[in-house]
Design an enzyme around this catalytic site. Structure first.
Site, PDB file in Angstrom:
ATOM      1  N   LEU A 111      -0.486   4.301   0.974  1.00 20.58           N
ATOM      2  CA  LEU A 111      -1.482   5.224   1.528  1.00 20.58           C
ATOM      3  C   LEU A 111      -0.825   6.172   2.512  1.00 20.58           C
ATOM      4  CD1 LEU A 111      -4.150   2.522   2.471  1.00 20.58           C
ATOM      5  CD2 LEU A 111      -3.727   3.585   0.247  1.00 20.58           C
ATOM      6  N   ARG A 112      -1.100   7.455   2.337  1.00 23.63           N
ATOM      7  CA  ARG A 112      -0.654   8.412   3.345  1.00 23.63           C
ATOM      8  C   ARG A 112      -1.814   8.639   4.295  1.00 23.63           C
ATOM      9  NH1 ARG A 112       0.098  13.022  -0.599  1.00 23.63           N
ATOM     10  NH2 ARG A 112      -1.625  11.809  -1.392  1.00 23.63           N
ATOM     11  N   GLU A 113      -1.530   8.601   5.582  1.00 24.53           N
ATOM     12  CA  GLU A 113      -2.615   8.858   6.524  1.00 24.53           C
ATOM     13  C   GLU A 113      -3.177  10.252   6.282  1.00 24.53           C
ATOM     14  OE1 GLU A 113      -1.572   7.869  10.536  1.00 24.53           O
ATOM     15  OE2 GLU A 113      -0.674   5.996   9.853  1.00 24.53           O
TER      16      GLU A 113
ATOM     17  N   LYS B  88       1.703  14.341  11.477  1.00 23.35           N
ATOM     18  CA  LYS B  88       1.529  15.230  10.323  1.00 23.35           C
ATOM     19  C   LYS B  88       0.079  15.702  10.322  1.00 23.35           C
ATOM     20  CE  LYS B  88      -0.007  12.121   6.809  1.00 23.35           C
ATOM     21  NZ  LYS B  88       0.167  11.651   5.463  1.00 23.35           N
TER      22      LYS B  88
ATOM     23  N   LYS C 276       8.104  -1.500  -2.053  1.00 25.51           N
ATOM     24  CA  LYS C 276       7.531  -0.802  -0.901  1.00 25.51           C
ATOM     25  C   LYS C 276       8.634  -0.200  -0.018  1.00 25.51           C
ATOM     26  CE  LYS C 276       5.058   0.718   2.243  1.00 25.51           C
ATOM     27  NZ  LYS C 276       3.854   1.456   2.382  1.00 25.51           N
TER      28      LYS C 276
ATOM     29  N   CYS D  32       5.309   4.585   9.631  1.00 27.12           N
ATOM     30  CA  CYS D  32       5.956   3.919   8.498  1.00 27.12           C
ATOM     31  C   CYS D  32       7.409   4.303   8.289  1.00 27.12           C
ATOM     32  CB  CYS D  32       5.144   4.174   7.238  1.00 27.12           C
ATOM     33  SG  CYS D  32       3.644   3.187   7.228  1.00 27.12           S
TER      34      CYS D  32
ATOM     35  N   PHE E  22       7.211  16.199  -1.465  1.00 28.73           N
ATOM     36  CA  PHE E  22       8.074  15.627  -0.432  1.00 28.73           C
ATOM     37  C   PHE E  22       9.423  16.326  -0.354  1.00 28.73           C
ATOM     38  CE2 PHE E  22       6.263  12.063   1.888  1.00 28.73           C
ATOM     39  CZ  PHE E  22       4.982  12.170   1.368  1.00 28.73           C
TER      40      PHE E  22
ATOM     41  N   GLU F 182       0.860  -1.188   0.000  1.00 24.42           N
ATOM     42  CA  GLU F 182       0.000   0.000   0.000  1.00 24.42           C
ATOM     43  C   GLU F 182       0.893   1.235   0.000  1.00 24.42           C
ATOM     44  OE1 GLU F 182       0.043   2.054   2.743  1.00 24.42           O
ATOM     45  OE2 GLU F 182       1.242   0.785   4.058  1.00 24.42           O
TER      46      GLU F 182
HETATM   47  C1  UDX Z   1       0.343  -1.924  10.063  1.00 26.34           C
HETATM   48  C2  UDX Z   1       1.851  -1.877   9.984  1.00 26.34           C
HETATM   49  O1  UDX Z   1       2.349  -1.136  11.069  1.00 26.34           O
HETATM   50  C3  UDX Z   1       2.317  -1.330   8.697  1.00 26.34           C
HETATM   51  O2  UDX Z   1       3.704  -1.457   8.566  1.00 26.34           O
HETATM   52  C4  UDX Z   1       1.748  -2.109   7.613  1.00 26.34           C
HETATM   53  O3  UDX Z   1       2.069  -1.531   6.382  1.00 26.34           O
HETATM   54  C5  UDX Z   1       0.262  -2.325   7.765  1.00 26.34           C
HETATM   55  O4  UDX Z   1      -0.070  -2.732   9.058  1.00 26.34           O
HETATM   56  P1  UDX Z   1      -1.512  -0.188  10.751  1.00 26.34           P
HETATM   57  O5  UDX Z   1      -2.716  -0.580   9.964  1.00 26.34           O
HETATM   58  O6  UDX Z   1      -1.307   1.259  11.024  1.00 26.34           O
HETATM   59  O7  UDX Z   1      -0.199  -0.627   9.936  1.00 26.34           O
HETATM   60  O8  UDX Z   1      -1.385  -1.094  12.065  1.00 26.34           O
HETATM   61  P2  UDX Z   1      -2.281  -1.143  13.363  1.00 26.34           P
HETATM   62  O9  UDX Z   1      -3.056   0.114  13.521  1.00 26.34           O
HETATM   63  O10 UDX Z   1      -1.372  -1.634  14.434  1.00 26.34           O
HETATM   64  O11 UDX Z   1      -3.362  -2.283  13.023  1.00 26.34           O
HETATM   65  C6  UDX Z   1      -3.118  -3.647  13.016  1.00 26.34           C
HETATM   66  C7  UDX Z   1      -4.413  -4.371  13.399  1.00 26.34           C
HETATM   67  O12 UDX Z   1      -4.214  -5.767  13.307  1.00 26.34           O
HETATM   68  C8  UDX Z   1      -4.888  -4.076  14.820  1.00 26.34           C
HETATM   69  O13 UDX Z   1      -6.245  -3.689  14.791  1.00 26.34           O
HETATM   70  C9  UDX Z   1      -4.723  -5.429  15.541  1.00 26.34           C
HETATM   71  O14 UDX Z   1      -5.698  -5.623  16.540  1.00 26.34           O
HETATM   72  C10 UDX Z   1      -4.865  -6.408  14.398  1.00 26.34           C
HETATM   73  N1  UDX Z   1      -4.202  -7.703  14.626  1.00 26.34           N
HETATM   74  C11 UDX Z   1      -2.913  -7.775  14.997  1.00 26.34           C
HETATM   75  C12 UDX Z   1      -4.936  -8.874  14.433  1.00 26.34           C
HETATM   76  O15 UDX Z   1      -6.118  -8.840  14.101  1.00 26.34           O
HETATM   77  N2  UDX Z   1      -4.325 -10.072  14.609  1.00 26.34           N
HETATM   78  C13 UDX Z   1      -3.033 -10.189  15.000  1.00 26.34           C
HETATM   79  O16 UDX Z   1      -2.541 -11.301  15.169  1.00 26.34           O
HETATM   80  C14 UDX Z   1      -2.299  -8.990  15.203  1.00 26.34           C
HETATM   81  C1  UDX Z   2       3.964   7.204   4.267  1.00 32.36           C
HETATM   82  C2  UDX Z   2       4.096   7.104   2.734  1.00 32.36           C
HETATM   83  O1  UDX Z   2       3.970   8.394   2.152  1.00 32.36           O
HETATM   84  C3  UDX Z   2       3.048   6.166   2.174  1.00 32.36           C
HETATM   85  O2  UDX Z   2       3.235   6.015   0.775  1.00 32.36           O
HETATM   86  C4  UDX Z   2       3.242   4.844   2.879  1.00 32.36           C
HETATM   87  O3  UDX Z   2       2.431   3.881   2.366  1.00 32.36           O
HETATM   88  C5  UDX Z   2       3.051   4.990   4.365  1.00 32.36           C
HETATM   89  O4  UDX Z   2       4.012   5.912   4.841  1.00 32.36           O
HETATM   90  P1  UDX Z   2       2.462   8.529   6.006  1.00 32.36           P
HETATM   91  O5  UDX Z   2       3.387   7.971   7.037  1.00 32.36           O
HETATM   92  O6  UDX Z   2       0.991   8.435   6.237  1.00 32.36           O
HETATM   93  O7  UDX Z   2       2.729   7.840   4.576  1.00 32.36           O
HETATM   94  O8  UDX Z   2       2.775  10.083   5.848  1.00 32.36           O
HETATM   95  P2  UDX Z   2       3.607  11.008   4.849  1.00 32.36           P
HETATM   96  O9  UDX Z   2       2.679  11.956   4.213  1.00 32.36           O
HETATM   97  O10 UDX Z   2       4.486  10.219   3.972  1.00 32.36           O
HETATM   98  O11 UDX Z   2       4.505  11.822   5.895  1.00 32.36           O
HETATM   99  C6  UDX Z   2       5.470  11.161   6.704  1.00 32.36           C
HETATM  100  C7  UDX Z   2       6.227  12.167   7.536  1.00 32.36           C
HETATM  101  O12 UDX Z   2       7.072  12.972   6.733  1.00 32.36           O
HETATM  102  C8  UDX Z   2       5.343  13.131   8.326  1.00 32.36           C
HETATM  103  O13 UDX Z   2       5.887  13.305   9.621  1.00 32.36           O
HETATM  104  C9  UDX Z   2       5.418  14.412   7.532  1.00 32.36           C
HETATM  105  O14 UDX Z   2       5.225  15.562   8.325  1.00 32.36           O
HETATM  106  C10 UDX Z   2       6.850  14.354   7.002  1.00 32.36           C
HETATM  107  N1  UDX Z   2       7.043  15.106   5.747  1.00 32.36           N
HETATM  108  C11 UDX Z   2       6.388  14.742   4.606  1.00 32.36           C
HETATM  109  C12 UDX Z   2       7.962  16.157   5.716  1.00 32.36           C
HETATM  110  O15 UDX Z   2       8.569  16.493   6.742  1.00 32.36           O
HETATM  111  N2  UDX Z   2       8.143  16.813   4.530  1.00 32.36           N
HETATM  112  C13 UDX Z   2       7.508  16.479   3.380  1.00 32.36           C
HETATM  113  O16 UDX Z   2       7.741  17.132   2.345  1.00 32.36           O
HETATM  114  C14 UDX Z   2       6.588  15.408   3.420  1.00 32.36           C
END
Ligand code: UDX
Ligand code: UDX
Length: 472
Positions: free
Chosen positions: A152-154, A339, A223, A279, A268, A150
């Site tokens: 995806l940016r949050e 962010k 990735k 991430c 970026f 994925e």
């Molecule tokens: C996570 C990773 O941190 C990221 O690197 C990856 O790209 C995608 O998965 P995120 O969705 O932000 O990102 O993670 P998190 O918010 O921790 O969610 C994981 C979910 O999985 C939780 O809801 C947790 O309860 C669930 N989980 C975890 C299960 O259902 N079964 C398990 O065995 C472990």
């Molecule tokens: C990132 C990647 O962008 C996405 O593709 C991946 O799948 C998940 O990780 P995310 O972590 O949601 O997404 O946020 P992103 O928008 O990438 O920002 C990451 C951090 O970099 C933030 O703390 C942001 O403030 C910082 N940032 C970003 C900078 O300081 N400068 C920039 O120009 C862009």
């Protein structure tokens, strides 16, 4: 298609809701009962644009929630694994959740299924998942393992999913690739975008998006390499910003100059207080470890991480040089999320800076439009005062810090803000304001990689209270 998504975190929940919007029937599986109960009852556990609409649209219809992984696997053709992959103490990705999910899935494979890695995992994970499933006596032709990273940016995760720059599918044979092509067909064939109720896309969306089919290992590397490259871009411009500060140049002008070269691009390239989030910090460390294991000493990544940490330390020094001593100072803080646009505080540079300020004996009054509750319950309790808007955070403060790039922090009523502050000092870690305009409004303004602006008429003196200045 019937799809299961394992893990309802930021990644799994967004992917599940978007698959439902593409017309698939989706079961989201999680082992966290509290989260499941909240999702079933209609709550939206994370702050994410368009996610409430999608959950509302599909919940209980095309999108259901369960803790029964095996039942979900039995009825699904594709099982997306989106559980956490947190860092170990050595910085590697901890894949124990992925392994245990793979083991449970094995017990329910009763026909051809594709297991898809959606979590960010190191190269070779697809091989391991395959081995685990085979060890559990599943026949090799009744499943495949694919990697579908994925990007995806949050904050913009839903539109990033539905309007991607590209879809990467890592599949080692045509049967598996065909199934994943079918999953994404509504996007790649463009039918999704003709729907009347399609989620609106960003201006520069490429419709339909291209799909890139690679080997599973290449997709895993795509990735890690993408995130490492983006983090490198941020550290690069942060390093350039430091040089700008030393020589009195303006990093914004430098960015404009280098970013307009199409080969470099302006995205970026915003300097700030360093990258954070769930991430970049974790993935760069994990990629460094993967490289080491493969026999390549990827020292460039060490430097990316070092510059990122140094950027926070520099910002702290900037606060000190603006305020002299910190003990007993009252600091207003705008932004706690890592962010703008999200309530996520994982590895947030803003949170780390606030912790340093507390340690130095400051009192902190903070405001964040979405991350405040999380910051209170997971980090600060009553050690930080939480304000109900930016102006309250600034009230009677010795200085105001801007730590998160929320859009709304860039359009504050500057006269009102100045009236709230005890001293008109703003230290902006995200370059949201024009230094000239800040000076004209009576602020002493420090930002990143740009010359400081000293409030007009009152010089650089921080001894003139803003309110008094306003009254006079
Ligand atoms: C996570 C990773 O941190 C990221 O690197 C990856 O790209 C995608 O998965 P995120 O969705 O932000 O990102 O993670 P998190 O918010 O921790 O969610 C994981 C979910 O999985 C939780 O809801 C947790 O309860 C669930 N989980 C975890 C299960 O259902 N079964 C398990 O065995 C472990
Ligand atoms: C990132 C990647 O962008 C996405 O593709 C991946 O799948 C998940 O990780 P995310 O972590 O949601 O997404 O946020 P992103 O928008 O990438 O920002 C990451 C951090 O970099 C933030 O703390 C942001 O403030 C910082 N940032 C970003 C900078 O300081 N400068 C920039 O120009 C862009």
């Amino acid at each position: 298609m019937q799809i299961a998504v394992v893990g309802s975190g930021y990644v799994g929940l967004v992917a599940g809701a978007c698959f439902a919007d593409l017309g698939h029937d989706v079961i989201v599986v999680d082992n966290d009962q509290q989260k499941l109960a909240a999702l079933k009852s209609g709550q939206v556990p994370i702050h994410e644009n368009f996610l409430p609409e999608l959950l509302q649209r599909h919940r209980g219809k095309k999108l259901t929630f369960t803790d029964d992984l095996q039942a979900a696997v039995r009825v699904s053709s594709a099982i997306f694994i989106a559980v956490g992959t947190p860092p170990t103490e050595q910085g590697e990705a901890d894949l124990s959740f992925v392994e245990s999910v793979a083991r449970s899935i094995s017990g329910a494979i009763d026909g051809y299924k594709v297991l898809v890695e959606k979590s960010t995992v190191p190269v070779y994970t697809s091989d391991w998942v395959r081995k685990i499933v085979l060890r559990n006596a599943v026949s090799p032709d009744s499943f495949d393992v694919a990697s579908n990273p994925e990007f995806l940016r949050e904050g913009t995760a839903v539109t990033d999913f539905l309007y991607p720059d590209r879809i990467v599918v890592g599949a080692d044979n045509e049967r598996c690739a065909a199934l994943l092509r079918e999953v994404y067909a509504p996007l790649t064939e463009g039918t999704y975008y003709q729907k009347k109720d399609a989620i609106p896309g960003p201006d520069r969306a490429q419709i339909p998006p291209p799909i890139i089919v690679t080997s599973a290992k290449s997709a895993e590397l795509i990735k890690h390499a993408s995130n490492a490259f983006l983090a490198m871009k941020i550290s690069f411009i942060n390093a350039v910003a430091s040089i700008c500060e030393s020589v009195g140049a303006n990093v914004q002008q430098v960015c404009q100059g280098i970013g307009s070269d199409n080969r470099i691009g302006s995205r970026f390239l915003n300097p700030g207080i360093g990258y954070g989030g769930s991430c970049f910090p974790k993935d760069i460390m994990a990629f460094r470890s993967v490289a080491r294991e493969c026999g390549y000493d990827f020292r460039l990544l060490d430097e990316v991480m070092r510059i990122n940490e140094e950027q926070r330390a520099r910002f702290l020094r900037k606060i000190r040089s603006a305020l002299w001593t910190l003990r007993g100072k009252r600091i207003g803080v705008l932004g706690l999320a890592f962010k703008g646009g999200t309530d996520d505080i994982r590895e947030s540079p803003a949170i780390m800076l606030v912790k340093s300020l507390l340690q130095e004996g400051c009192t902190v009054s903070a405001f964040d439009p979405a991350a405040q509750e999380r910051a209170r319950s997971e980090e600060f309790g009553d050690r930080v005062e939480f304000a109900s808007d930016p102006y309250e955070a600034a009230r009677d403060a010795d200085a105001l810090l801007i730590l998160t790039e929320w859009e709304e922090f860039g359009c504050l009523d500057l006269n009102r803000l100045r009236g709230e502050l005890k001293y008109p000092i703003v230290i902006d870690g995200r370059n949201l304001y024009n230094p000239q305009v800040m000076a004209e409004h009576g602020f002493t303004y420090y930002s990143v990689g740009r010359p400081a602006a000293l409030s007009e008429g009152i010089g650089s003196s921080s001894s003139v209270p803003a309110r008094e200045v306003q009254k006079s």
